[in-house]
Design an enzyme around this catalytic site. Structure first.
Site, mmCIF file in Angstrom:
data_model
loop_
_atom_site.group_PDB
_atom_site.id
_atom_site.type_symbol
_atom_site.label_atom_id
_atom_site.label_comp_id
_atom_site.label_asym_id
_atom_site.label_seq_id
_atom_site.Cartn_x
_atom_site.Cartn_y
_atom_site.Cartn_z
ATOM 1 N N ILE A 6 72.118 29.068 -20.466
ATOM 2 C CA ILE A 6 72.520 30.235 -20.941
ATOM 3 C C ILE A 6 72.748 31.351 -19.636
ATOM 4 O O ILE A 6 73.081 32.387 -19.672
ATOM 5 C CB ILE A 6 71.616 30.867 -21.958
ATOM 6 C CG1 ILE A 6 70.273 30.965 -21.388
ATOM 7 C CG2 ILE A 6 71.753 30.003 -23.098
ATOM 8 C CD1 ILE A 6 69.369 31.976 -22.546
ATOM 9 N N GLY A 7 72.138 30.897 -18.451
ATOM 10 C CA GLY A 7 72.358 31.830 -17.403
ATOM 11 C C GLY A 7 72.108 30.741 -16.214
ATOM 12 O O GLY A 7 71.392 29.999 -16.102
ATOM 13 N N GLY A 46 71.101 32.147 -11.939
ATOM 14 C CA GLY A 46 71.080 33.117 -10.839
ATOM 15 C C GLY A 46 70.423 32.738 -9.623
ATOM 16 O O GLY A 46 70.545 31.222 -9.544
ATOM 17 N N GLY A 77 67.789 29.950 -9.678
ATOM 18 C CA GLY A 77 67.905 28.924 -10.693
ATOM 19 C C GLY A 77 68.597 29.102 -11.909
ATOM 20 O O GLY A 77 69.161 30.065 -12.249
ATOM 21 N N LYS A 78 68.390 28.023 -12.810
ATOM 22 C CA LYS A 78 69.176 28.304 -14.070
ATOM 23 C C LYS A 78 68.290 28.628 -15.226
ATOM 24 O O LYS A 78 66.988 28.413 -15.032
ATOM 25 C CB LYS A 78 69.779 26.840 -14.449
ATOM 26 C CG LYS A 78 70.984 26.253 -13.605
ATOM 27 C CD LYS A 78 71.684 25.119 -14.150
ATOM 28 C CE LYS A 78 72.651 24.767 -13.047
ATOM 29 N NZ LYS A 78 73.498 23.510 -13.308
ATOM 30 N N VAL A 79 68.676 29.277 -16.201
ATOM 31 C CA VAL A 79 67.920 29.600 -17.508
ATOM 32 C C VAL A 79 68.406 28.846 -18.844
ATOM 33 O O VAL A 79 69.675 28.852 -19.018
ATOM 34 C CB VAL A 79 68.035 31.129 -17.579
ATOM 35 C CG1 VAL A 79 67.069 31.342 -18.922
ATOM 36 C CG2 VAL A 79 67.558 31.718 -16.456
ATOM 37 N N LYS A 89 63.223 29.077 -17.304
ATOM 38 C CA LYS A 89 63.694 29.234 -16.037
ATOM 39 C C LYS A 89 63.324 28.433 -15.031
ATOM 40 O O LYS A 89 62.031 27.877 -15.132
ATOM 41 C CB LYS A 89 63.176 30.706 -15.714
ATOM 42 C CG LYS A 89 63.974 31.128 -14.137
ATOM 43 C CD LYS A 89 63.394 32.457 -13.669
ATOM 44 C CE LYS A 89 63.667 32.812 -12.475
ATOM 45 N NZ LYS A 89 63.180 34.081 -11.983
ATOM 46 N N ASP A 149 63.577 44.482 -8.037
ATOM 47 C CA ASP A 149 65.084 44.077 -8.459
ATOM 48 C C ASP A 149 65.121 44.680 -9.825
ATOM 49 O O ASP A 149 65.774 43.959 -10.744
ATOM 50 C CB ASP A 149 65.115 42.544 -8.199
ATOM 51 C CG ASP A 149 66.419 42.034 -8.290
ATOM 52 O OD1 ASP A 149 67.004 42.864 -7.928
ATOM 53 O OD2 ASP A 149 66.718 40.822 -8.757
#
Length: 1009
Positions: free
Chosen positions: A693-694, A696, A699-701, A716, A824
């Site tokens: 679903i995402g 960054g 890494g991936k989520v 994550k 962040d």
């Protein structure tokens, strides 16, 4: 509260000097040269462009002249930059110097000691730093000292108590963290003392303050005070304003303090006074009492009712008990009455509103019994009736129909009975009507107020049909009517409510079929029609509700197949159990995550063997019978084929073993931080691209289904084909260290972590609304699956999100030891749950602040996201909480403008563009998101707060505690959680934007909160 007005004698001095203005021919050439040099030293500000050698300074509006000489300089809000020049005291007759609200820097200017005639000095709201000098008493004739709103630190020097001529001493909103000097008690002529919003280390009010016999104003909120109010304060017989709010004082309210002579304003938080009063104390003149937000206990003294001029009584958020004295309701001047969040009992005095024009009446979260006062709205100015969570009984008084100014009536969780007076439904300003949890009866009206946006009537005894005229309820956003006795069909007109987001009609006796079309429900996120008598098929048009997250149609009589179109929805909760549905479950729901969504439907089946459901595959037909001889041949042939296959497999496997490289079996280590309702296998078996679903930088989520009650988790992954490099290892360790140890409702919950030699998995709670940036900016980008258009986020939700995120950051900065800096903060790292509650996420870049060792500077690598960088972070890499404040300020600007962080004009980012726009425009209205209608004042305030947070000077930014306080004050009262309904006042942040100075609170002058 409003701050104290200037003492009358100061205005008299001004008028005297103004009447003594002289002509240009009489003015000293030397003093004119000095003034022009001052202008040059302050970088020739445009505001002083009329200071020229060809005109007389006495004609300049900033100059006061007397006896052929300058006696006063009024340089307030002139945009002055730099330091105080040493030659300013060449103006030898200077008596009054006002420099409020500029950009003057440096330590306290000792040059003022050379201004021997200086009687009035105002350098407040600038950027001064350091400690006040120990020899400040050299300003021996000073009568007014205004030093507030700067960055002065350390102790207040005791020598200030030697300036015997002082009548006004204002040291509010600085960084004083030492003690409060008892020597201030020597200033017997002092009339105004402001020490507000400083975190003093010694929390005791000096006993010597009792000697300030001339004092009219003692202003000390948020000073970290504890202990008792000294009994000596009873001697302050001239006191007009006493504010000790927002401290840690405790105890009971002493009766004596309400009898102080000539009091006009009084704000107390703790009182343990005793003894007899002097004979002269009588005829009290108090107009405001605010002893809220503390730890006060005991009963409210009946003597408060003797304050015949009292206008405001705020006792909320304490631990008071007992009954409200009836004498309070008899005060003819009473406007505001707030006692919520206490333990009051007994009946509310029936005379409330009978003798005075009540504007605010808030008594929620107590244990009051009896009826509501009948005359609350008699004055015609009441803006709200807030009495939820009590034990009130009886019918609502018909006189509430006259509350035309009321925008919110909240009476839920009481024991009211009877019908709602018809006029309440159509009050001209009502927007929120919350009546759940009572025993109200009757039918719903066909017409309600034009702007009613929230109607909650669950758990009552309402009956009849839902009116056909419900289509006229055009502003309705939330409609909760669970557990009543409504009957008949659901009117088709209800589907025309285009702003509806939440609809609960469960637990009634509704019948008939569901409406066949839902074209106008573009914003609907929750639909609950369970526990009714609905029949017919589930309309396939429900699949068009792309924002729908929760659907509950259980315990009805629905039949037919489940429409495949429902599979296009990204539902987080689905319940179709206890109906008469038939056929296959749509493939999107045929998994363990929805295994309890279809129970008690005997004729429904599953292709994936979901427990409690029959298998859709038809049973095998009976095999044709063969003779024994044929069967024997088949058996022998099968055995032969099987042996050949086994030998071949062994040969291939042996050859493969010789050639294949050595592999190390992957083992996983699981570390849990919360009670687990899923297993390691649930996670690892679903780490597929279909569940991503995402993506960054870390890494991936993934969204992983783990079944009820949790439904989903977010995973994550930090992955590498080789051993993780040090930065990834540090990132993983940081996130686990922080999230595994902290608990807060506005910080994403880390459930567990899984680690192997070359992979790290972080398992979080899944938040169904995903990230804020998708809701704000998603429609501007390439469409993503399940992306919701940004217009769905109305202003109350945006403000709710901002407040929630601020609460999370405030916890990190102020309640964690040592503090935590996120580093962040951005809209994509603010996640939203089903109720749009915000949670701070992605702590891979966070760092726990440790005190640097001697010689170390606390330097760290630069990390973060473009558009959110604090300017100083890019070139100094110094880590402190102010970088988070800057980034959060950018998020606030995103919320109010709808722009992305790098979406300014030309080469400007959002923060730079916002500052440029503010400087060039008379109003900020044009900068606000055009998709939001109304709320201009609140949005403008948050826009200006975003500017303050993104100030280029770190010390000019407020703390997150102060940011949170302002956001709480912006929130409409009926939308706020109870813990946030504190100190809500009108305010204006505009004066703060003309300067850059550290703000420790925002209750400072008439122009600021």
């Amino acid at each position: 509260m409003k701050p104290p007005s200037p003492p009358p004698h100061l205005l008299s001095i001004f008028l005297l000097l103004l009447t003594s203005t002289i002509t240009s021919q009489q003015f000293s050439t030397n003093e004119q040269t000095t003034l022009l040099n001052l202008k040059q030293a302050w970088d020739n500000p445009p505001s002083l462009s009329h200071w020229t050698s060809t005109s007389s300074p006495c004609t300049w509006p900033e100059i006061l002249c007397s006896n052929a000489s300058v006696t006063g300089l009024d340089l307030q809000s002139k945009g002055l930059i730099g330091y105080i020049p040493p030659f300013i005291c060449d103006l030898q007759n200077l008596q009054i110097l006002h420099m409020h609200d500029n950009f003057i820097t440096g330590e306290f200017p000792r040059v003022f000691y050379n201004c021997t005639n200086l009687i009035e000095l105002d350098i407040s709201q600038n950027m001064f730093v350091g400690a006040l000098p120990d020899d400040i008493h050299r300003l021996s004739v000073l009568k007014t000292a205004e030093f507030g709103g700067n960055n002065f630190t350390g102790d207040i020097p005791p020598a200030i108590g030697n300036i015997s001529s002082l009548k006004s001493l204002m040291l509010y909103q600085n960084l004083f963290n030492g003690t409060i000097p008892p020597a201030i008690g020597n200033l017997t002529d002092l009339e105004t003392l402001g020490l507000a919003y400083n975190e003093f280390s010694d929390p005791v009010i000096p006993y010597e303050f009792g000697k300030l016999n001339s004092l009219k104003v003692l202003w000390m909120p948020a000073c970290n005070l504890a202990g008792e109010i000294p009994k000596s304060l009873i001697n302050l017989v001239n006191l007009e304003l006493l504010d000790l709010s927002l401290n840690f004082l405790e105890g009971e309210i002493p009766h004596e303090l309400f009898l102080l002579q000539s009091l006009n304003h009084m704000y107390l938080y703790k009182n343990n006074l005793s003894g007899e009063l002097p004979a002269v104390i009588q005829s009290p003149n108090l107009t405001q009492i605010d002893i809220s937000m503390n730890r006060l206990t005991g009963i409210v003294p009946d003597d408060i009712g003797k304050l015949k001029k009292l206008e405001v009584l705020n006792l909320y958020s304490n631990q008071f008990s007992g009954e409200i004295p009836k004498s309070i309701a008899q005060i003819k001047t009473l406007r505001v009455f707030k006692v919520f969040r206490n333990s009051f009992t007994g009946e509310l005095p029936m005379e409330f509103g009978m003798h005075s024009k009540l504007e605010v009446f808030e008594v929620s979260d107590n244990q009051f019994t009896g009826n509501l006062p009948v005359n609350m709205c008699a004055g015609g100015v009441l803006t709200g009736v807030i009495a939820f969570s009590n034990r009130l009984t009886g019918e609502l008084p018909k006189t509430l129909e006259s509350c035309d100014r009321a925008n919110s009536i909240q009476l839920y969780d009481n024991k009211f009975t009877g019908e709602i007076p018809s006029g309440i439904w159509t009050l001209s300003n009502i927007s929120s009507l919350r009546l759940s949890g009572n025993s109200f009866s009757g039918e719903l009206p066909s017409k309600v107020a034009w702007n009613l946006s929230r109607l909650e009537i669950s758990d009552n005894k309402f009956s009849g049909r839902i009116p056909e005229g419900i289509s006229s309820w055009g502003k309705l956003n939330v409609f909760k009517a669970s557990n009543n006795m409504f009957s008949g069909e659901i009117p088709v007109d209800i589907t025309s409510l285009s702003e509806l987001t939440v609809l609960y009609l469960d637990g009634n006796s509704l019948s008939g079929e569901l409406p066949s079309e839902f074209k106008s429900w573009n914003s609907l996120t929750v639909l609950n029609l369970s526990r009714n008598k609905l029949s017919g098929q589930i309309p396939s048009s429900l699949g068009s509700l792309q924002d729908l997250l929760e659907l509950d149609l259980s315990e009805n009589q629905l039949s037919g197949q489940i429409p495949s179109q429902l599979g296009t929805l990204r539902l987080t909760s689905l319940n179709l159990s206890s109906n008469k549905l038939t056929g296959r479950i749509p493939s999107s729901f045929d998994n363990m995550a929805y295994q309890n969504s279809f129970l008690n439907n005997p004729d429904i089946c599953s292709d994936s063997h979901i427990s409690n459901l029959q298998n859709c595959h038809p049973k095998n037909s009976h095999s044709k019978k063969f003779s024994p001889k044929i069967i024997a041949m088949i058996v022998v042939l099968s055995v032969f084929v099987l042996l050949a296959a086994v030998l071949f497999a062994l040969f291939v496997f042996r050859d493969y073993q010789k050639r294949k490289p050595k592999r190390i079996r992957t083992t996983w280590k699981l570390t849990s931080f919360h009670k687990m309702d899923f297993t390691e296998r649930n996670i690892l078996s679903c780490m597929t691209e279909a569940n991503v679903i995402g993506t960054g930088g870390a890494g991936k989520v993934y969204r992983i289904a783990v079944g009820p009650p949790r439904g989903y988790v977010a995973v994550k992954r930090i992955w590498s084909n080789k051993k993780l490099d040090q930065s990834q290892e540090n990132e993983f360790t940081s996130e686990v260290q922080i999230l595994g140890s902290i608990r807060h409702s506005n910080i994403v919950k880390l459930l567990c972590c899984l680690s192997s030699q070359n992979s790290k998995l972080l398992v979080y709670e899944f938040l169904v609304h995903q990230s804020l940036d998708k809701w704000l900016h998603g429609k501007k980008r390439k469409p993503e699956p399940g992306l919701v258009p940004g217009f769905v986020l109305d202003w109350p939700r945006r403000l709710q999100i901002a407040t929630g995120a601020a609460q999370g950051l405030c916890y990190m900065h102020h309640d964690c030891s040592p503090p935590i800096v996120h580093r962040d903060v951005k809209s994509s790292n603010i996640l939203l749950d089903s109720e749009f509650n915000a949670k701070i996420a992605d702590f891979g870049l966070a760092k726990i602040l440790e005190k640097p060792k001697p010689g170390e500077g606390g330097v760290s690598s630069v990390v973060g996201s473009l558009g959110y960088f604090a300017p100083e972070y890019a070139y100094t890499t110094r880590i402190n909480e102010r970088i988070d404040v800057y980034s959060f300020g950018v998020v606030l600007l995103e919320l109010v403008t709808g722009r992305e962080p790098n979406e300014g004009d030309k080469d400007l980012n959002l923060a730079e563009w916002a500052w440029k726009y503010y400087g060039e425009s008379d109003s900020v209205t044009g900068a606000l998101d055009p998709e939001i209608n109304g709320y201009t004042e609140e949005m403008s305030t948050v826009f200006k707060l975003g500017l303050i947070c993104t100030s280029t000077l770190p010390s000019s930014r407020p703390s997150m505690k102060d940011v949170l306080e302002i956001l709480r004050r912006c929130d409409p009262l009926d939308q706020l959680p109870e813990e946030m309904k504190q100190g809500r006042e009108e305010f204006d942040v505009a004066p703060l934007l003309k300067r850059e100075t550290y703000i420790t609170s925002y209750q400072e002058t008439e122009d600021i909160f």
